[in-house]
Write a protein that holds these residues in place. Sequence first.
Motif, PDB file in Angstrom:
ATOM      1  N   ASN A 168       0.834  -1.076  -0.136  1.00  0.00           N
ATOM      2  CA  ASN A 168      -0.056   0.010  -0.026  1.00  0.00           C
ATOM      3  C   ASN A 168       0.899   1.138  -0.087  1.00  0.00           C
ATOM      4  O   ASN A 168       0.378   2.271  -0.388  1.00  0.00           O
ATOM      5  N   LEU A 169       1.903   1.317   0.410  1.00  0.00           N
ATOM      6  CA  LEU A 169       2.735   2.242   0.397  1.00  0.00           C
ATOM      7  C   LEU A 169       4.095   2.354  -0.276  1.00  0.00           C
ATOM      8  O   LEU A 169       5.341   2.465   0.507  1.00  0.00           O
ATOM      9  N   PRO A 170       4.294   2.032  -1.393  1.00  0.00           N
ATOM     10  CA  PRO A 170       5.749   1.875  -2.065  1.00  0.00           C
ATOM     11  C   PRO A 170       6.423   2.907  -1.950  1.00  0.00           C
ATOM     12  O   PRO A 170       7.697   2.890  -1.789  1.00  0.00           O
ATOM     13  N   ALA A 171       5.989   4.341  -2.307  1.00  0.00           N
ATOM     14  CA  ALA A 171       6.754   5.531  -2.228  1.00  0.00           C
ATOM     15  C   ALA A 171       7.438   5.672  -0.894  1.00  0.00           C
ATOM     16  O   ALA A 171       8.523   6.050  -0.572  1.00  0.00           O
ATOM     17  N   ILE A 172       6.862   5.075   0.282  1.00  0.00           N
ATOM     18  CA  ILE A 172       7.496   5.110   1.641  1.00  0.00           C
ATOM     19  C   ILE A 172       8.151   4.014   1.949  1.00  0.00           C
ATOM     20  O   ILE A 172       9.385   4.145   2.135  1.00  0.00           O
ATOM     21  N   CYS A 173       7.926   2.761   1.664  1.00  0.00           N
ATOM     22  CA  CYS A 173       8.920   1.626   1.804  1.00  0.00           C
ATOM     23  C   CYS A 173      10.060   1.787   1.070  1.00  0.00           C
ATOM     24  O   CYS A 173      11.027   1.293   1.564  1.00  0.00           O
ATOM     25  N   GLY A 174       9.886   2.311  -0.418  1.00  0.00           N
ATOM     26  CA  GLY A 174      11.177   2.341  -1.042  1.00  0.00           C
ATOM     27  C   GLY A 174      12.065   3.260  -0.331  1.00  0.00           C
ATOM     28  O   GLY A 174      13.377   3.106  -0.781  1.00  0.00           O
ATOM     29  N   ARG A 175      11.696   4.313   0.400  1.00  0.00           N
ATOM     30  CA  ARG A 175      12.706   5.000   1.128  1.00  0.00           C
ATOM     31  C   ARG A 175      13.022   4.521   2.474  1.00  0.00           C
ATOM     32  O   ARG A 175      14.262   4.951   2.945  1.00  0.00           O
ATOM     33  N   VAL A 176      12.313   3.913   3.152  1.00  0.00           N
ATOM     34  CA  VAL A 176      12.480   3.809   4.901  1.00  0.00           C
ATOM     35  C   VAL A 176      12.690   2.425   5.121  1.00  0.00           C
ATOM     36  O   VAL A 176      13.141   2.222   6.022  1.00  0.00           O
TER      37      VAL A 176
ATOM     38  N   LYS B  22       6.889  14.792   3.576  1.00  0.00           N
ATOM     39  CA  LYS B  22       5.684  14.835   4.182  1.00  0.00           C
ATOM     40  C   LYS B  22       4.738  14.737   3.034  1.00  0.00           C
ATOM     41  O   LYS B  22       3.406  14.020   3.128  1.00  0.00           O
ATOM     42  N   ALA B  23       4.916  15.417   1.860  1.00  0.00           N
ATOM     43  CA  ALA B  23       4.069  15.399   0.632  1.00  0.00           C
ATOM     44  C   ALA B  23       3.790  14.079   0.229  1.00  0.00           C
ATOM     45  O   ALA B  23       2.452  13.679   0.020  1.00  0.00           O
ATOM     46  N   ILE B  24       4.604  13.183   0.381  1.00  0.00           N
ATOM     47  CA  ILE B  24       4.682  11.773  -0.105  1.00  0.00           C
ATOM     48  C   ILE B  24       3.480  10.932   0.850  1.00  0.00           C
ATOM     49  O   ILE B  24       2.472  10.308   0.399  1.00  0.00           O
ATOM     50  N   VAL B  25       3.510  11.273   2.395  1.00  0.00           N
ATOM     51  CA  VAL B  25       2.805  10.816   3.129  1.00  0.00           C
ATOM     52  C   VAL B  25       1.192  11.271   2.930  1.00  0.00           C
ATOM     53  O   VAL B  25       0.208  10.537   2.963  1.00  0.00           O
ATOM     54  N   ARG B  26       1.132  12.565   2.674  1.00  0.00           N
ATOM     55  CA  ARG B  26      -0.209  13.343   2.453  1.00  0.00           C
ATOM     56  C   ARG B  26      -0.726  12.654   1.082  1.00  0.00           C
ATOM     57  O   ARG B  26      -1.923  12.556   1.221  1.00  0.00           O
TER      58      ARG B  26
END
Lengths: 476, 264
Positions: A95-103, A202-206
């Motif tokens: 569900n959160l690829p942009a986030i997982c790819g980073r953290v 934070k824009a990615i989380v938003r």
Amino acid sequence: MPPHDADSAPKPKPKRPPRQLMPEQLAAVRVYNFAEVPLGYDEDLARLEASRCLRCKKPGCVTGCPVGNQIPVFISMILEGDFTGAIAKIRETSNLPAICGRVCPQELQCEGHCNLGRAGEPVAIGRLERFVADMERRRGLKVLRRPEGSTGLRAAVVGSGPSGLTVAGDLARLGHEVTVFEAQPAAGGVLLYGIPEFCLPKAIVREEVEHLLELGVKFEYNVLVGSTLTPDELAAAFDAVFIGTGAPVPMLMRIPGEEMAGVCTANEYLYRANLMKAYRHPEYETTIPLGRQVAVIGGGNVAVDAARMAWRLGAEQVTMIYRRLEKEMPARTEEVRHARAEGTEILFLTNPVRYVGDKTGHVRAIDCIRIELGDCDASGRARPCPVPGSEFQVPADVVVVAIGTGASPLVPRVGGLETDRRGLVVVEPETGRTSRPGFWAAGDVVTGPKTVAMAMAGGKRGARAIHAYLMHERGY
Amino acid sequence: MTLHDPPPHSRAAILSVRELAAGGLFQVDLLAPRVAAKARPGQFVIVEAQAKGARISLPIAEIDAAEGRLALVFRANGLESLRELRAGQYLEALLGPVGRPSLIERVGTVALVGLGVEAFCLVAIARAFREAGNRVLGLVSAEADMLPPLAEKMAAVCTEARAEADGLALIGLLGETLRAEPVSLALAAGPVPLLRAVREMCAAREVRTRLRVSPLMLDGAGLCGGCRVRVGGRLALCCLEGAEFDAAELDLDYIARRQCACHI
């Protein structure tokens, strides 16, 4: 040219390109801004990196991924230039690829199981995942669709961190009516208050939250479940309740002087900087302890984040104090490298003993002691033992304590959920079902502090179980 | 209003703002039905007054659950975001109630001792003790400007309320009261020196004593650790377990040292 020549000559082994480096902001520049440090692959770099994948029959990377992303499949799609296909493939499981790819700590998960990594360097899977997720945002590729009809069944999600967002997304896609309750004024949980802007904008989380809004998920902010609303009220108004309140309560060392001015928890430090934008004081009213010599206690991701934040808040010297060795640091390798490049010094095999203050009660130094590693403890790591007579002092006018966190007791206490000795909610591992009927839980509130991907994996299991329960037991 | 309505109740409306005394002592009345429905005397709310304003904790001074109203009394100090509040606006964020309610028991005679702005939270507590069937003695003091509104509010809810001009006189008044009648429970709110003096005086007369502290809470959900206190030898967070503790167990030196550590 005679055709048989080519056959008789030994076939040259195809030359594999090296692992492609991530373009980054220079250390000397980035310590003066809050912009993201790694800049991301462009198309050429991404395709070059994708060409390194062996497309193994038994891909280790997939087993290493907590949510089982079909990594070789999306990588071959990148190679073919089918970025829409690649992101759709990832979104089947994540569900959160942009986030997982980073953290995500890829070196422990997908990349740690990459067969290419046995002999050389693994495929940069995290960077490729980030590349397609960023492409999705930049090009406005929309692969998620709002379901046609609604089941009319209602699910409450408590907490909007990685596990809560996952459950909300999965249940909404299955046609359920989902409301997320969040105590803070914005959604994201640890992704907002904990992880700094320069690691995860934070824009990615938003945008991930906006995805959920498009799926019909409702968000209610400033609601402290267990106080503003009770678990009983949620149980009465919803068909299922998911608890994803995480592990936000900071631990302290209980050593003398911890109450002094200038000593704060990493959560407080990062919350002030990330959520309250204290680095833009006085435009923003919130202040933050500013130090010339900042010391951070701990060796995890939060400790590294705090150390890197300290540079950006104007520190002249940043020291991390960690009681074990570098190879045992729980922090992501890449972040440790970033922190070092920015000038952070790490004192290994060192533990603080007491804080030393001045007349005004403000911390000025830390009395530390050297550590020797003894036999292995329950966690399989060597037990740290202080070396008598090895005390020395580290000067510090701000100390950030980042030695771990525990689960919030509020919801289990008020809701009567069974917890273990550490206060973690006890669940059935496969389903996330708690001791209270109609209540599920996953993420850090069940496992203690772990990774975003593991919380997401728990959320996916929880969502599946809740869906099954709603469809069968609530008589849809 | 059900849980499924769109949430107008997620933001609190400001009904009125009154300057109770010069020097930035304000009373703000809020319409916040969800929070008011759950709030009990002794609890806190977390307030973000404006978009770029600080996030701070304030003790709840008065509660009207039926009308969905809360009153907060605070000193704006250096905080422009609080000073600029006007009736008709919404707060940027209001979270609560936070912390544990004051323990209201029927014990006989209760002495409530308060000094300064922290004493305003005793108003709701006094009313609850009174309604529980106690004889409630309110003993308060504050700076000259602040004292009349405080004394007036306490007089309205206590069985007997008395005011003194300064902290020293207030302690004297407490001593006089303890000698004059059998007090079963003392509850004090104010700065650390007052709490210390109340604890000593009550311990000498073996009066059960509880102390209220008002540390700065940031998130209000156990996250920041800023409101930590030492009680009975262990660390406790006021947002989860406070902010009223048994006097014998509370480490006041720890709190005194914490207070200079607080950032807005």
